[in-house]
Structures are given as structure tokens and as C-alpha cells.
Write a protein that holds these residues in place. Sequence first.
Motif, PDB file in Angstrom:
ATOM      1  N   LEU A  26       0.867  -1.178   0.000  1.00  0.00           N
ATOM      2  CA  LEU A  26       0.000   0.000   0.000  1.00  0.00           C
ATOM      3  C   LEU A  26       0.908   1.232   0.000  1.00  0.00           C
ATOM      4  CD1 LEU A  26      -2.734   1.542   0.426  1.00  0.00           C
ATOM      5  CD2 LEU A  26      -2.396   1.198   2.888  1.00  0.00           C
ATOM      6  N   ILE A  27       0.724   2.097  -1.001  1.00  0.00           N
ATOM      7  CA  ILE A  27       1.552   3.296  -1.083  1.00  0.00           C
ATOM      8  C   ILE A  27       0.789   4.472  -0.476  1.00  0.00           C
ATOM      9  CG2 ILE A  27       2.714   4.913  -2.651  1.00  0.00           C
ATOM     10  CD1 ILE A  27       2.941   2.629  -4.667  1.00  0.00           C
ATOM     11  N   VAL A  28       1.408   5.133   0.507  1.00  0.00           N
ATOM     12  CA  VAL A  28       0.780   6.319   1.096  1.00  0.00           C
ATOM     13  C   VAL A  28       1.665   7.524   0.791  1.00  0.00           C
ATOM     14  CG1 VAL A  28      -0.130   7.359   3.202  1.00  0.00           C
ATOM     15  CG2 VAL A  28      -0.120   4.873   2.957  1.00  0.00           C
ATOM     16  N   ASP A  29       1.191   8.384  -0.078  1.00  0.00           N
ATOM     17  CA  ASP A  29       1.985   9.545  -0.492  1.00  0.00           C
ATOM     18  C   ASP A  29       1.042  10.563  -1.122  1.00  0.00           C
ATOM     19  OD1 ASP A  29       4.033  11.267  -1.687  1.00  0.00           O
ATOM     20  OD2 ASP A  29       5.366   9.559  -1.316  1.00  0.00           O
ATOM     21  N   ASP A  30       1.182  11.842  -0.733  1.00  0.00           N
ATOM     22  CA  ASP A  30       0.245  12.826  -1.284  1.00  0.00           C
ATOM     23  C   ASP A  30       0.686  13.336  -2.658  1.00  0.00           C
ATOM     24  OD1 ASP A  30       2.381  14.253  -0.269  1.00  0.00           O
ATOM     25  OD2 ASP A  30       1.165  16.005   0.219  1.00  0.00           O
ATOM     26  N   SER A  31       1.891  12.949  -3.066  1.00  0.00           N
ATOM     27  CA  SER A  31       2.338  13.439  -4.367  1.00  0.00           C
ATOM     28  C   SER A  31       2.126  12.373  -5.448  1.00  0.00           C
ATOM     29  CB  SER A  31       3.825  13.829  -4.276  1.00  0.00           C
ATOM     30  OG  SER A  31       4.533  13.357  -5.385  1.00  0.00           O
ATOM     31  N   PRO A  32       1.326  12.698  -6.473  1.00  0.00           N
ATOM     32  CA  PRO A  32       1.092  11.737  -7.557  1.00  0.00           C
ATOM     33  C   PRO A  32       2.408  11.336  -8.222  1.00  0.00           C
ATOM     34  CG  PRO A  32      -0.368  13.637  -7.761  1.00  0.00           C
ATOM     35  CD  PRO A  32       0.599  13.956  -6.680  1.00  0.00           C
ATOM     36  N   PHE A  33       3.350  12.275  -8.255  1.00  0.00           N
ATOM     37  CA  PHE A  33       4.657  11.996  -8.844  1.00  0.00           C
ATOM     38  C   PHE A  33       5.345  10.861  -8.084  1.00  0.00           C
ATOM     39  CE2 PHE A  33       9.257  12.768  -8.541  1.00  0.00           C
ATOM     40  CZ  PHE A  33       9.603  12.567  -9.865  1.00  0.00           C
ATOM     41  N   SER A  34       5.415  11.015  -6.725  1.00  0.00           N
ATOM     42  CA  SER A  34       6.062   9.971  -5.918  1.00  0.00           C
ATOM     43  C   SER A  34       5.316   8.649  -6.027  1.00  0.00           C
ATOM     44  CB  SER A  34       6.109  10.374  -4.448  1.00  0.00           C
ATOM     45  OG  SER A  34       7.006  11.414  -4.265  1.00  0.00           O
TER      46      SER A  34
END
Lengths: 155, 282
Positions: free
Chosen positions: B7-15
Amino acid sequence: MMNANLINPFLEAMNNVLPSLGFKEITKESLNLGEGFLLSKGVTVLIGLTHDVQGNIAYNMTEDVAKKIASTMMMGMPVQQMDELAQSAISELVNMITGNAASNFEKQGMRTDISPPSLIIGKDFKVKVSSNKFLILHLLIDGHLLEINMGLENK
Amino acid sequence: MKKIRVLIVDDSPFSQTIISQSLGDELFSVCGKAETGIEALELYEQLQPDVVTMDITMPDMGGMECSKRLLSTYPQAKIVILSSLKHDSLIVQGKSLGIAAFLQKPVKEQELRRTLQAVCAEDKEEKNWQEQFNQNFFSCLPIVFPNITNLKCQIGEAEKQGEKIILHGLAVIVGLAGEKQGRMIVNTSLSAAEKLTEKIFKKEPQEEEVLNCLSELANIICGHIISKFNNDMHGTEFTITPPSVILGENMNIINRKFNSFSVAIDTELGRFNIFIGLVGGI
């Protein structure tokens, strides 16, 4: 016999570890010889060493000091109670300092392994490190007293 | 082979894109992506991933806060923090919370894959190892304890313990070091320890002798069991650190992240409690 030279790797460890956790001033207050039991100040962390350097260390502090140290380690987050987070910060601190000292011993060719820290909280309890005689180092960390009781011997 | 579900938790769509590109193949599958802490908590509950990659800065709550909430509901959750900052105090705070690993952004693909794999594999290997250790310990104890003390013993069932145990009276702590870390505690009342010492020394003992006797008892029990374990598990080098003693009426011992068990041994002199624990997941 307890050897005073065993202290330097610990002082070095303090200077390596503490500044990176946000502590500014580390002063060596005193160094004395203790015998028999030591009285806990409220929060005591015991950690063992084995192989070439053998024995136990009891890091001893009041609950108030433990909370202040934990707060600094958490980047200034207020610590009101000796809760789980504060307990693990103090355990982690002892682990880091003792682990760093162990690598300093290794650098001098002395193989050293450490046990996990046991954090003990309570009122009026006594502790005996493995050896009857031990060294008591008083350090002031940003004005807070940390007592380190070292019952170590160099095999 | 079963894929590792991430599960990826990151607010940047790039990351998010970079991370999922590093993981899309036969070893991993990205089962979900969250942009906020709240979304991460919801998705974790729904998807039950094997591992989470967690950003530090997010709009609604920090990655640390999110990890803390996640771990309080799912203590076994594997979280790897990905952050552009990587200072010691952050690591200390994270370790205290139970974060599995830290990586600094930008993360190299190989490093990310290795870390996620290691974090998930550790869990399984650790569990096998611990089961074997506990089994060994509990099969040795009923032989070793009566042999050393010469007491008639009634040995209870092993009980699982939390991170905190409350002790009264006299306790000896023996540390375990080496490849794995742990500790054993022998706890009894001061009077039972006195009676045992008197039985062995055949005279009324001094306080010092009582402490030495119980320390030696703990040392021998632990030493026996560890050497048998080292022999059985070829290549394992477990050692013990010297015993230390604590004495008081109400002592809380806390060992973080311990998988710990206790056994009560009833004897004609009183009860002895043995606690054994290793660092590691449950």
C-alpha cells in the motif's frame, strides 16, 4: 577488576549520540565508586554486555528527567506522562549509547555484544549490577542529571 | 510465489508513480494508493497489505501520526517510511512507534525492493525461530529447574506476556545477546529465595548470599538452555550477559517489542516465576 579505562568509550558514545538527538550540553559532573545496591531514582534502565567487556550498566534517572529527555528526543514534543512513547524513547536512547560504546570497544579490538535494555519503573526499588563494586558517573545533559552505574570488567 | 502486496501512502502523484513503477512485476503488487492519512487508514483496513510505504508530510496528518494510529490498531503492520528528511531524532521517534525501516527520498529502485522484501521476510523467519526457541525453552525448564534446585516442582503452563510485567520481591535479569536478543527473568519472594539459599548452604544466609544464590540459579538455568539451543540450532551463537538483581515491592519492567512468555513454578518453598522473551514480532 573494574577498570576506569572502560569509561572512555561511553563518554565518546555520549558525545557521538546525544548531539544528533538534539541535546546541546553534556557535562561530566563526577565519577565515584559504588558498592552493593544502588537505589533507583524512579526510572532505571538495565543493559548487559558480554564477551571481552562483561557486566551490566544501570542508567538511573528521575521520572521528571526521563520525560524531559524523551521530549527532546521527540523534537520538543511535550511529554506529560511516562507513557509508551516516552518509555521506548528512553529504552532506545540507552540502546543507542550502549551500542555505540560497544562499537568503540570493538575498534580497540575488544569484542562486545549487548543485551536489549530492560526499563524498570517503580518506587523505592534497589538494583544490583553484576559486580559488587561499580563506577558511578554523573552526567548533566542540558542540565538534567543522568546517573550511569557501570559494573564492567575487561576479560 | 505469492506477491508482496504494497500500500503506497503519499500525497504526491509523482512519488506514487515512481514508487509503483519500481514495484510492478512478479515480486510485488501495488494493492492500493492513498493520498491522505485518513485514506491510508481506511485502505489498510480494507486491503490488509503486507507492507506500507509511508510519506512523512501529508495534508491531513503527518506520516508519523498516521503510522502511530495504524500500529495502535494493527501492531503487526509493516511500515517503511520514505522521507526526504532522515535525521536521527526522526528515526528514534519512528523506532519507538514500531516503524520497520526508513528510506531517504529519492529512493533507488533496488534499495526499495530489497527493504520491502527484507521487512516481509524477517517476519516469517523471526516467527519460526522464536517458536523453536520457546519450544526448546519450555521443554528444558522442567528438567533443569528441579535438577538445580533439588525442589519438588509443579510447573504451570506457559502464558503469553505483554511488553510490561509487574514484579514484586526479588528478580534476577539475565540478558541474551548475539544473533538474537532477549532476556530471562527469575522472580520470587525474598523469603522463598532465603529458604532456597538456606537449603543449599545449610545455614542461615546473609542477604548477599541470597542474592548470589538466586543470580547463580538464573545464570545456570539460562546457560543450560542456551547451550542446548546453540547445539541444536547449528551455527547459532547466543550468549548470556551477567545477571543483575532488582529488589522492590512494585516494579514495572518494560521490554519494547518483546515476544514474551512466563511460567509459574510452585515448590515447597514458594512460587518462582520465569519470564523469557526475545526481541521480535508476535
